[in-house]
Design a protein around this motif. Structure first.
Motif, PDB file in Angstrom:
ATOM      1  N   UNK A   1       0.850  -1.190   0.000  1.00 12.74           N
ATOM      2  CA  UNK A   1       0.000   0.000   0.000  1.00 12.74           C
ATOM      3  C   UNK A   1       0.883   1.236   0.000  1.00 12.74           C
ATOM      4  N   UNK A   2       0.537   2.215  -0.841  1.00 12.47           N
ATOM      5  CA  UNK A   2       1.271   3.476  -0.871  1.00 12.47           C
ATOM      6  C   UNK A   2       1.104   4.209   0.457  1.00 12.47           C
ATOM      7  N   UNK A   3       2.144   4.898   0.891  1.00 11.72           N
ATOM      8  CA  UNK A   3       2.150   5.587   2.188  1.00 11.72           C
ATOM      9  C   UNK A   3       0.984   6.569   2.334  1.00 11.72           C
ATOM     10  N   UNK A   4       0.655   7.289   1.285  1.00  6.01           N
ATOM     11  CA  UNK A   4      -0.418   8.282   1.408  1.00  6.01           C
ATOM     12  C   UNK A   4      -1.806   7.649   1.562  1.00  6.01           C
ATOM     13  N   UNK A   5      -1.887   6.317   1.451  1.00  3.32           N
ATOM     14  CA  UNK A   5      -3.148   5.609   1.625  1.00  3.32           C
ATOM     15  C   UNK A   5      -3.324   5.086   3.052  1.00  3.32           C
ATOM     16  N   UNK A   6      -2.280   5.173   3.860  1.00  2.00           N
ATOM     17  CA  UNK A   6      -2.349   4.688   5.236  1.00  2.00           C
ATOM     18  C   UNK A   6      -3.197   5.622   6.102  1.00  2.00           C
ATOM     19  N   UNK A   7      -3.836   5.040   7.107  1.00  2.00           N
ATOM     20  CA  UNK A   7      -4.557   5.865   8.067  1.00  2.00           C
ATOM     21  C   UNK A   7      -3.540   6.577   8.956  1.00  2.00           C
ATOM     22  N   UNK A   8      -3.986   7.614   9.619  1.00  2.00           N
ATOM     23  CA  UNK A   8      -3.107   8.355  10.531  1.00  2.00           C
ATOM     24  C   UNK A   8      -2.585   7.443  11.645  1.00  2.00           C
ATOM     25  N   UNK A   9      -3.448   6.571  12.150  1.00  2.00           N
ATOM     26  CA  UNK A   9      -3.038   5.654  13.226  1.00  2.00           C
ATOM     27  C   UNK A   9      -1.947   4.703  12.750  1.00  2.00           C
ATOM     28  N   UNK A  10      -2.043   4.251  11.511  1.00  2.00           N
ATOM     29  CA  UNK A  10      -1.009   3.364  10.968  1.00  2.00           C
ATOM     30  C   UNK A  10       0.316   4.101  10.837  1.00  2.00           C
ATOM     31  N   UNK A  11       0.275   5.320  10.330  1.00  2.00           N
ATOM     32  CA  UNK A  11       1.500   6.116  10.198  1.00  2.00           C
ATOM     33  C   UNK A  11       2.141   6.361  11.562  1.00  2.00           C
ATOM     34  N   UNK A  12       1.315   6.685  12.553  1.00  2.00           N
ATOM     35  CA  UNK A  12       1.843   6.937  13.893  1.00  2.00           C
ATOM     36  C   UNK A  12       2.386   5.655  14.523  1.00  2.00           C
ATOM     37  N   UNK A  13       1.772   4.520  14.209  1.00  2.00           N
ATOM     38  CA  UNK A  13       2.280   3.235  14.704  1.00  2.00           C
ATOM     39  C   UNK A  13       3.681   2.990  14.154  1.00  2.00           C
ATOM     40  N   UNK A  14       3.873   3.243  12.862  1.00  2.00           N
ATOM     41  CA  UNK A  14       5.204   3.086  12.259  1.00  2.00           C
ATOM     42  C   UNK A  14       6.213   4.019  12.915  1.00  2.00           C
ATOM     43  N   UNK A  15       5.800   5.250  13.180  1.00  2.00           N
ATOM     44  CA  UNK A  15       6.695   6.223  13.819  1.00  2.00           C
ATOM     45  C   UNK A  15       7.060   5.759  15.229  1.00  2.00           C
TER      46      UNK A  15
END
Length: 148
Positions: free
Chosen positions: A10-24
């Motif tokens: 999945x392209x990064x811009x398609x991730x939910x905010x929660x998923x992005x924050x989980x990665x961070x």
């Protein structure tokens, strides 16, 4: 009936905010910038429940590609030190043993299933299999599966 997991790129811009924050948060923990999950989620503005929901299901693409997990099926002679000798050879290659499952020996042979991470390995897969088959205690080595 077993549940089979499917994976998607999945392209990064398609991730939910929660998923992005989980990665961070996972990155902060990996880099040692924080010591505890609570610190990581607070720093990125994520709830602990959201972190636990996604932590085992989302990974940076480069991490998945780097890891090379293989599973070998090995027929091992039932002799004192056989397993130790085999694992010693695997360790010499730099590979990391992830799981070991050995049956109870029957007729002097034990079936062993070995999953290893080959990313840090110094040999290629064919060399590893040849090397293992060259051991006195090993009768047969087969590649059961590969994955990342």
């Amino acid at each position: 009936m077993t549940s089979r997991k499917s994976f998607y790129l999945v392209r990064e811009d398609m991730l939910t905010e929660a998923m992005e924050k989980t990665l961070a948060a996972k990155e902060l923990l990996e880099l040692g910038k924080v010591k505890k999950i609570n610190e990581a989620v607070n720093k990125v503005g994520l709830s602990r429940s959201a972190f636990y929901k996604y932590k085992d299901g989302i990974f940076p693409f480069h991490k998945v590609v780097k890891e090379k997990i293989i599973t070998l099926s090995i027929l091992l002679v039932d002799r004192s030190g056989s397993l130790s000798q085999l694992l010693g050879k695997v360790a010499e290659t730099g590979a990391n043993v992830l799981t070991i499952n050995q049956t109870i020996p029957l007729r002097g042979r034990a079936h062993l299933t070995l999953s290893i991470d080959t990313a840090p390995m110094k040999l290629d897969l064919d060399e590893l299999m040849d090397w293992l088959e060259g051991l006195d205690a090993v009768e047969k080595v087969e590649l059961v599966g590969t994955g990342s």
